[in-house]
Design a protein around this motif. Sequence first.
Motif, short mmCIF file in Angstrom:
data_model
loop_
_atom_site.label_atom_id
_atom_site.label_comp_id
_atom_site.label_asym_id
_atom_site.label_seq_id
_atom_site.Cartn_x
_atom_site.Cartn_y
_atom_site.Cartn_z
N ARG A 265 0.80 -1.23 0.00
CA ARG A 265 0.00 0.00 0.00
C ARG A 265 0.84 1.29 0.00
O ARG A 265 0.45 2.31 0.57
CB ARG A 265 -0.98 0.01 1.19
CG ARG A 265 -1.95 -1.16 1.15
CD ARG A 265 -3.02 -1.02 2.21
NE ARG A 265 -3.93 -2.17 2.20
CZ ARG A 265 -4.94 -2.34 1.35
NH1 ARG A 265 -5.18 -1.41 0.44
NH2 ARG A 265 -5.70 -3.41 1.41
N TYR A 266 1.97 1.21 -0.66
CA TYR A 266 2.75 2.43 -0.84
C TYR A 266 2.22 3.17 -2.07
O TYR A 266 1.70 2.57 -3.01
CB TYR A 266 4.23 2.12 -1.03
CG TYR A 266 4.91 1.74 0.26
CD1 TYR A 266 5.23 2.70 1.21
CD2 TYR A 266 5.21 0.40 0.54
CE1 TYR A 266 5.84 2.34 2.41
CE2 TYR A 266 5.81 0.04 1.73
CZ TYR A 266 6.13 1.02 2.66
OH TYR A 266 6.73 0.66 3.85
N SER A 267 2.38 4.48 -2.07
CA SER A 267 1.98 5.31 -3.19
C SER A 267 3.18 5.51 -4.11
O SER A 267 4.23 5.99 -3.68
CB SER A 267 1.47 6.67 -2.69
OG SER A 267 1.13 7.51 -3.78
N LEU A 268 3.02 5.10 -5.35
CA LEU A 268 4.13 5.22 -6.33
C LEU A 268 3.80 6.32 -7.35
O LEU A 268 2.66 6.42 -7.80
CB LEU A 268 4.33 3.89 -7.06
CG LEU A 268 4.56 2.66 -6.19
CD1 LEU A 268 4.82 1.44 -7.08
CD2 LEU A 268 5.71 2.85 -5.23
N PRO A 269 4.77 7.15 -7.67
CA PRO A 269 6.18 7.12 -7.26
C PRO A 269 6.49 7.98 -6.05
O PRO A 269 7.66 8.20 -5.75
CB PRO A 269 6.87 7.68 -8.50
CG PRO A 269 5.90 8.72 -9.00
CD PRO A 269 4.53 8.15 -8.74
N GLN A 270 5.48 8.46 -5.33
CA GLN A 270 5.74 9.38 -4.22
C GLN A 270 6.58 8.74 -3.13
O GLN A 270 7.49 9.36 -2.57
CB GLN A 270 4.41 9.89 -3.63
CG GLN A 270 3.65 10.84 -4.54
CD GLN A 270 2.93 10.13 -5.67
OE1 GLN A 270 2.71 8.92 -5.61
NE2 GLN A 270 2.58 10.87 -6.72
N ASP A 271 6.30 7.48 -2.79
CA ASP A 271 7.06 6.80 -1.74
C ASP A 271 8.32 6.13 -2.28
O ASP A 271 9.37 6.17 -1.63
CB ASP A 271 6.18 5.75 -1.06
CG ASP A 271 5.02 6.40 -0.30
OD1 ASP A 271 5.25 7.46 0.31
OD2 ASP A 271 3.92 5.84 -0.31
N TYR A 272 8.21 5.50 -3.44
CA TYR A 272 9.37 4.84 -4.06
C TYR A 272 9.29 5.03 -5.57
O TYR A 272 8.21 4.94 -6.16
CB TYR A 272 9.39 3.34 -3.76
CG TYR A 272 9.61 3.01 -2.30
CD1 TYR A 272 10.88 3.00 -1.76
CD2 TYR A 272 8.52 2.70 -1.48
CE1 TYR A 272 11.09 2.70 -0.42
CE2 TYR A 272 8.71 2.40 -0.14
CZ TYR A 272 10.00 2.40 0.38
OH TYR A 272 10.20 2.12 1.70
N SER A 273 10.45 5.26 -6.19
CA SER A 273 10.54 5.31 -7.65
C SER A 273 11.04 3.96 -8.17
O SER A 273 11.85 3.30 -7.51
CB SER A 273 11.49 6.42 -8.10
OG SER A 273 10.93 7.70 -7.85
N VAL A 274 10.54 3.57 -9.33
CA VAL A 274 10.93 2.29 -9.95
C VAL A 274 11.30 2.54 -11.40
O VAL A 274 10.57 3.21 -12.13
CB VAL A 274 9.79 1.25 -9.86
CG1 VAL A 274 10.23 -0.07 -10.50
CG2 VAL A 274 9.35 1.04 -8.43
N MET A 275 12.43 1.96 -11.81
CA MET A 275 12.89 2.12 -13.20
C MET A 275 13.26 0.76 -13.78
O MET A 275 13.86 -0.08 -13.10
CB MET A 275 14.10 3.05 -13.25
CG MET A 275 14.54 3.39 -14.66
SD MET A 275 15.46 4.93 -14.66
CE MET A 275 15.51 5.26 -16.42
N GLY A 276 12.90 0.53 -15.04
CA GLY A 276 13.19 -0.73 -15.70
C GLY A 276 14.21 -0.59 -16.81
O GLY A 276 14.91 0.41 -16.91
N PHE A 277 14.27 -1.63 -17.63
CA PHE A 277 15.17 -1.63 -18.80
C PHE A 277 14.54 -2.55 -19.84
O PHE A 277 14.13 -3.65 -19.52
CB PHE A 277 16.56 -2.16 -18.40
CG PHE A 277 17.67 -1.76 -19.34
CD1 PHE A 277 18.68 -0.92 -18.91
CD2 PHE A 277 17.71 -2.21 -20.65
CE1 PHE A 277 19.72 -0.53 -19.76
CE2 PHE A 277 18.73 -1.84 -21.51
CZ PHE A 277 19.75 -1.00 -21.06
N ASP A 278 14.44 -2.10 -21.06
CA ASP A 278 13.95 -2.84 -22.25
C ASP A 278 12.80 -2.12 -22.95
O ASP A 278 12.75 -2.10 -24.16
CB ASP A 278 13.51 -4.28 -21.96
CG ASP A 278 14.65 -5.21 -21.61
OD1 ASP A 278 15.80 -4.87 -21.95
OD2 ASP A 278 14.41 -6.24 -20.96
N ASP A 279 11.84 -1.59 -22.17
CA ASP A 279 10.61 -0.99 -22.72
C ASP A 279 9.81 -2.02 -23.53
O ASP A 279 9.56 -1.85 -24.72
CB ASP A 279 10.90 0.24 -23.58
CG ASP A 279 9.62 1.03 -23.88
OD1 ASP A 279 8.71 1.00 -23.04
OD2 ASP A 279 9.53 1.64 -24.96
#
Length: 339
Positions: A265-279
Amino acid sequence: MQQTKLATIEDVAAMAGVSIATVSRALNEPTKVAEKTRLKVTEAVAKTGYTTNAMARSLRMRRSNMILILAPDVGDPNFSNILVGLETEASKRGYGLLIGNTQNDPAREANYLRFISSNQADGLILFTGHLPYGYAQTEEVSRLPPMVAVSEPVVGAHVPFVGVDNFQGARVAVEYLIAQGHKRIAFVGKSGRETSRLREEGYRAALTAARLPIEPKLIMDGDGTTESGRAAAELMFVRDILPTAFFCVNDATALGVTICLNTRRYSLPQDYSVMGFDDISFASFMAPSLTTMKQPRSTIGEAAMGLLLETLSEARPKQKEILLRAELIVRNSVTRPKH
């Protein structure tokens, strides 16, 4: 019974309205013929039945005009778009493709290699990250046809490689997170893969250049799946070692991290940022939509096939490595940290 007369190259030339030399070039060196002319010749070949003669000629030359692709998982979201590029370039040059879905099974891989031993394939495209099973020794490798590795390098085997610049792409990704104000950035990788090692190196280089500490406890191994991303993020909570941002080795891992954070129940991206690779395809449909590094997959396929076919015609590759740039795709999963 009257036998049907076999079509000749003269018949093809007459129907296409071109010279015999042009027909020969269109069949043997299609890249040297204008596309409109090549299509006319192809149509004439089909109508006259000259294809049979062309196949016989290939057999006399011990050429099949087929390329064998060995892939561990044809369901991989990256595979289909790279395959489009491979097929596009192969078709331009008069080649077809055979696809072997190995599922990382040595027996399946050995079974597909029968196309090589029976001269049904002239070259190999490797997505597996290793030499074909049973060809570990130098003298054994010399019996294989020309090869090009795609997406995953074959370490220590001197196999030409075409793919994205994993080191630089990861460095750009982490530099973007740092520019947003993140100083504690986790990396969730893929154990045993050279691409993951290179992306981790880019991650470390970006932190070092920004004079930020590299915290070993924020570097987690996974297997590149959504579940491993979820498990890695969950383990960080269990250990109470938390970053402000997650850089993931691929988008599937990023999805797993996102699932874990949403479940808590975290609010994203306010609490945590997430980044990927590939698209990959679902990256833009996640909630929030995923900021990631885009691979030029179709271009990778075209470049890999071009390099392999150059090797077939010239006996040695012009290049040992072709690295293409990943593009930063900014969406909604990254913002400035709260604190």
